[in-house]
Design a protein around this motif. Structure first.
Motif, PDB file in Angstrom:
ATOM      1  N   GLU A  27      27.065   5.678  14.222  1.00 14.89           N
ATOM      2  CA  GLU A  27      28.357   6.233  14.633  1.00 14.89           C
ATOM      3  C   GLU A  27      28.462   7.706  14.253  1.00 14.89           C
ATOM      4  OE1 GLU A  27      31.091   2.147  14.472  1.00 14.89           O
ATOM      5  OE2 GLU A  27      31.047   3.518  12.756  1.00 14.89           O
ATOM      6  N   ARG A  28      27.950   8.077  13.073  1.00 15.89           N
ATOM      7  CA  ARG A  28      27.952   9.475  12.661  1.00 15.89           C
ATOM      8  C   ARG A  28      27.007  10.305  13.533  1.00 15.89           C
ATOM      9  NH1 ARG A  28      29.382  11.552   7.667  1.00 15.89           N
ATOM     10  NH2 ARG A  28      28.556  13.463   8.588  1.00 15.89           N
ATOM     11  N   ILE A  29      25.874   9.718  13.896  1.00 12.75           N
ATOM     12  CA  ILE A  29      24.952  10.406  14.800  1.00 12.75           C
ATOM     13  C   ILE A  29      25.634  10.671  16.138  1.00 12.75           C
ATOM     14  CG2 ILE A  29      22.846  10.106  16.170  1.00 12.75           C
ATOM     15  CD1 ILE A  29      21.679   8.580  13.741  1.00 12.75           C
ATOM     16  N   ALA A  30      26.335   9.671  16.659  1.00 13.17           N
ATOM     17  CA  ALA A  30      27.035   9.821  17.938  1.00 13.17           C
ATOM     18  C   ALA A  30      28.092  10.919  17.853  1.00 13.17           C
ATOM     19  CB  ALA A  30      27.666   8.500  18.350  1.00 13.17           C
ATOM     20  N   ALA A  31      28.795  10.984  16.733  1.00 13.40           N
ATOM     21  CA  ALA A  31      29.839  11.996  16.564  1.00 13.40           C
ATOM     22  C   ALA A  31      29.244  13.397  16.428  1.00 13.40           C
ATOM     23  CB  ALA A  31      30.689  11.665  15.338  1.00 13.40           C
ATOM     24  N   ALA A  32      28.085  13.484  15.767  1.00 13.45           N
ATOM     25  CA  ALA A  32      27.468  14.792  15.519  1.00 13.45           C
ATOM     26  C   ALA A  32      26.675  15.305  16.713  1.00 13.45           C
ATOM     27  CB  ALA A  32      26.547  14.700  14.295  1.00 13.45           C
ATOM     28  N   TYR A  33      26.253  14.423  17.589  1.00  8.45           N
ATOM     29  CA  TYR A  33      25.332  14.796  18.659  1.00  8.45           C
ATOM     30  C   TYR A  33      25.822  15.957  19.526  1.00  8.45           C
ATOM     31  CZ  TYR A  33      21.605  14.068  22.055  1.00  8.45           C
ATOM     32  OH  TYR A  33      20.510  14.240  22.858  1.00  8.45           O
ATOM     33  N   PRO A  34      27.098  15.992  19.920  1.00  7.27           N
ATOM     34  CA  PRO A  34      27.555  17.107  20.780  1.00  7.27           C
ATOM     35  C   PRO A  34      27.492  18.485  20.113  1.00  7.27           C
ATOM     36  CG  PRO A  34      29.061  15.243  20.933  1.00  7.27           C
ATOM     37  CD  PRO A  34      28.137  14.954  19.788  1.00  7.27           C
ATOM     38  N   THR A  35      27.355  18.541  18.792  1.00  6.48           N
ATOM     39  CA  THR A  35      27.301  19.833  18.101  1.00  6.48           C
ATOM     40  C   THR A  35      25.930  20.487  18.192  1.00  6.48           C
ATOM     41  OG1 THR A  35      26.606  18.936  15.948  1.00  6.48           O
ATOM     42  CG2 THR A  35      28.973  18.940  16.447  1.00  6.48           C
ATOM     43  N   ASP A  36      24.937  19.762  18.658  1.00  4.23           N
ATOM     44  CA  ASP A  36      23.565  20.252  18.816  1.00  4.23           C
ATOM     45  C   ASP A  36      22.811  20.396  17.497  1.00  4.23           C
ATOM     46  OD1 ASP A  36      21.498  20.954  20.631  1.00  4.23           O
ATOM     47  OD2 ASP A  36      21.716  23.060  20.106  1.00  4.23           O
ATOM     48  N   CYS A  37      23.341  19.791  16.408  1.00  2.82           N
ATOM     49  CA  CYS A  37      22.562  19.803  15.168  1.00  2.82           C
ATOM     50  C   CYS A  37      21.405  18.818  15.251  1.00  2.82           C
ATOM     51  CB  CYS A  37      23.461  19.487  13.968  1.00  2.82           C
ATOM     52  SG  CYS A  37      24.216  17.852  13.997  1.00  2.82           S
ATOM     53  N   ILE A  38      21.515  17.812  16.114  1.00  2.00           N
ATOM     54  CA  ILE A  38      20.448  16.843  16.328  1.00  2.00           C
ATOM     55  C   ILE A  38      19.587  17.341  17.478  1.00  2.00           C
ATOM     56  CG2 ILE A  38      19.940  14.477  17.061  1.00  2.00           C
ATOM     57  CD1 ILE A  38      22.459  13.621  15.525  1.00  2.00           C
ATOM     58  N   LYS A  39      18.292  17.452  17.230  1.00  2.00           N
ATOM     59  CA  LYS A  39      17.403  18.180  18.128  1.00  2.00           C
ATOM     60  C   LYS A  39      16.600  17.284  19.063  1.00  2.00           C
ATOM     61  CE  LYS A  39      18.753  21.925  16.122  1.00  2.00           C
ATOM     62  NZ  LYS A  39      19.740  22.798  16.803  1.00  2.00           N
ATOM     63  N   SER A  40      16.915  16.008  19.160  1.00  2.00           N
ATOM     64  CA  SER A  40      16.160  15.122  20.043  1.00  2.00           C
ATOM     65  C   SER A  40      17.112  14.141  20.704  1.00  2.00           C
ATOM     66  CB  SER A  40      15.094  14.357  19.254  1.00  2.00           C
ATOM     67  OG  SER A  40      15.696  13.385  18.407  1.00  2.00           O
ATOM     68  N   PRO A  41      16.718  13.537  21.815  1.00  2.00           N
ATOM     69  CA  PRO A  41      17.527  12.467  22.398  1.00  2.00           C
ATOM     70  C   PRO A  41      17.662  11.310  21.402  1.00  2.00           C
ATOM     71  CG  PRO A  41      15.778  13.161  23.900  1.00  2.00           C
ATOM     72  CD  PRO A  41      15.483  13.780  22.577  1.00  2.00           C
ATOM     73  N   VAL A  42      18.750  10.555  21.508  1.00  2.00           N
ATOM     74  CA  VAL A  42      18.936   9.402  20.625  1.00  2.00           C
ATOM     75  C   VAL A  42      19.223   8.155  21.457  1.00  2.00           C
ATOM     76  CG1 VAL A  42      19.711  10.723  18.626  1.00  2.00           C
ATOM     77  CG2 VAL A  42      21.393   9.953  20.306  1.00  2.00           C
ATOM     78  N   HIS A  43      18.591   7.062  21.079  1.00  2.00           N
ATOM     79  CA  HIS A  43      18.825   5.754  21.688  1.00  2.00           C
ATOM     80  C   HIS A  43      19.425   4.873  20.595  1.00  2.00           C
ATOM     81  CE1 HIS A  43      15.642   7.678  24.016  1.00  2.00           C
ATOM     82  NE2 HIS A  43      15.924   6.868  25.025  1.00  2.00           N
ATOM     83  N   LEU A  44      20.722   4.618  20.692  1.00  2.00           N
ATOM     84  CA  LEU A  44      21.438   3.966  19.601  1.00  2.00           C
ATOM     85  C   LEU A  44      21.330   2.444  19.670  1.00  2.00           C
ATOM     86  CD1 LEU A  44      24.624   6.227  19.583  1.00  2.00           C
ATOM     87  CD2 LEU A  44      22.531   6.464  18.220  1.00  2.00           C
ATOM     88  N   SER A  45      21.331   1.838  18.491  1.00  2.00           N
ATOM     89  CA  SER A  45      21.231   0.379  18.365  1.00  2.00           C
ATOM     90  C   SER A  45      22.581  -0.270  18.094  1.00  2.00           C
ATOM     91  CB  SER A  45      20.265   0.024  17.221  1.00  2.00           C
ATOM     92  OG  SER A  45      18.985   0.556  17.441  1.00  2.00           O
ATOM     93  N   ILE A  46      23.678   0.466  18.277  1.00  2.00           N
ATOM     94  CA  ILE A  46      24.999  -0.086  17.999  1.00  2.00           C
ATOM     95  C   ILE A  46      25.218  -1.332  18.846  1.00  2.00           C
ATOM     96  CG2 ILE A  46      27.486   0.335  18.183  1.00  2.00           C
ATOM     97  CD1 ILE A  46      26.907   3.285  17.549  1.00  2.00           C
ATOM     98  N   GLY A  47      25.515  -2.446  18.179  1.00  2.00           N
ATOM     99  CA  GLY A  47      25.658  -3.734  18.832  1.00  2.00           C
ATOM    100  C   GLY A  47      24.437  -4.617  18.695  1.00  2.00           C
TER     101      GLY A  47
END
Length: 323
Positions: A27-47
């Protein structure tokens, strides 16, 4: 006595903490992703967290886990360093792949995480090869190979199952069947949904768990792994699950035309994070929630303050001969 009342509280606390750590981290990754601090695509396992947690809770630290690009849950559940994982997503040199792999290439050999593969299905033959090596070296290791339903349609799946069965390799194959290969539903891809039946033709023991019950997943894993350790050869588990977010990225996609929110509701009703939270005393649940929140805050601080790789990293760990 109900099943919930008969389950050891320490086990429930341990499983809940890992489930919650994965959920809150993503959830924190999802919230931070639009800021561009995360430098790769993410495939989330939520659920889908219950599959990784239920399986990995049974494994020894020396056992091996291999997974796909949707690998955060397996990495965390198997004991990978969360600070190194987040630094990897941030593209920092303190990441588990020194900032070179990103979310789709998590690895932690010290925790038995063989590594994630970004190409659909390719972790299956790699994990099968590791199981062959483990058998020949008599290490006593069990390999757990996680993949999605789309990977079962790759040719390497049939080849690996046949090879593993023929050589009685110490490997557990786990299909996290979330019903979609990107946006394509099972109904448009499979003539029948009897995946376990197809796998069983190789002489491999199979089981199917349909309700995401983490205790059922854990029990089935214990039975399968016990048999594998005794030399029974490979086993196969199909765990029916559902991803709550889009295939790749942080958002929801229920207005995209390929699935609707009506599919999500029954999956949320059997959410294992919420189920285990309700099984615990309020003070224990609150304590674990606070511990998880504090841990995640420290992880993001570590990733943000870590150094980016310098130019010397460009050729480090590149193994090729010059012409």
């Amino acid at each position: 006595m109900s099943r919930e009342n008969s389950i050891d509280t320490a086990v429930t606390e341990r499983l809940f903490k890992t489930l919650l750590l994965i959920r809150r981290t993503e959830e924190r990754i999802a919230a931070a992703y639009p800021t561009d601090c995360i430098k790769s695509p993410v495939h989330l396992s939520i659920g889908q967290e219950a599959v990784a947690v239920g399986v990995c809770d049974v494994l020894k630290r020396t056992d091996i886990a291999a997974m796909s690009y949707r690998g955060h849950a397996v990495y965390i559940a198997k004991g990978g360093d969360l600070r190194q994982m987040m630094a990897e997503l941030f593209g920092k040199v303190s990441g588990c792949a020194r900032g070179k792999g990103g979310s789709m290439h998590l690895v932690a050999p010290e925790a038995g995480v063989l590594g994630a593969s970004a190409v659909v299905g390719t972790q299956i033959p790699i994990a099968t090869g590791w199981a062959l090596a483990a058998k020949k070296r008599a290490t006593g290791q069990v390999v757990a190979c996680f993949f999605g339903d789309g990977a079962t349609e790759e040719g390497c799946m049939a080849e690996s199952l046949n090879f593993a069965a023929l050589h009685r390799l110490p490997i557990l194959y786990i299909c996290e069947n979330n019903g979609y290969a990107i946006h394509e539903p099972l109904s448009k891809r499979w003539a029948t949904t009897r995946l376990c039946e197809r796998v069983a033709t190789y002489g491999i023991a199979t089981c199917r768990i349909e309700n995401q019950d983490i205790f059922a997943i854990r029990d089935a894993t214990f039975k399968a792994v016990s048999g594998i350790r005794e030399g029974s050869g490979p086993a196969f588990m199909e765990c029916v699950t559902y991803r709550w977010r889009e295939h790749v990225g942080p958002r929801e996609d229920y207005d995209s035309g390929y699935r609707g929110r009506d599919e999500l509701r029954p999956c949320q009703e059997c959410d294992q994070v919420e189920r285990l939270a309700q099984m615990l005393p309020m003070d224990a649940m609150n304590r674990i929630s606070d511990e998880v929140a504090a841990q995640i805050e420290g992880v993001f601080d570590f990733a943000a303050s870590s150094s980016s790789p310098d130019q010397s990293e460009l050729l480090r760990h590149v193994y090729a001969s010059r012409a």
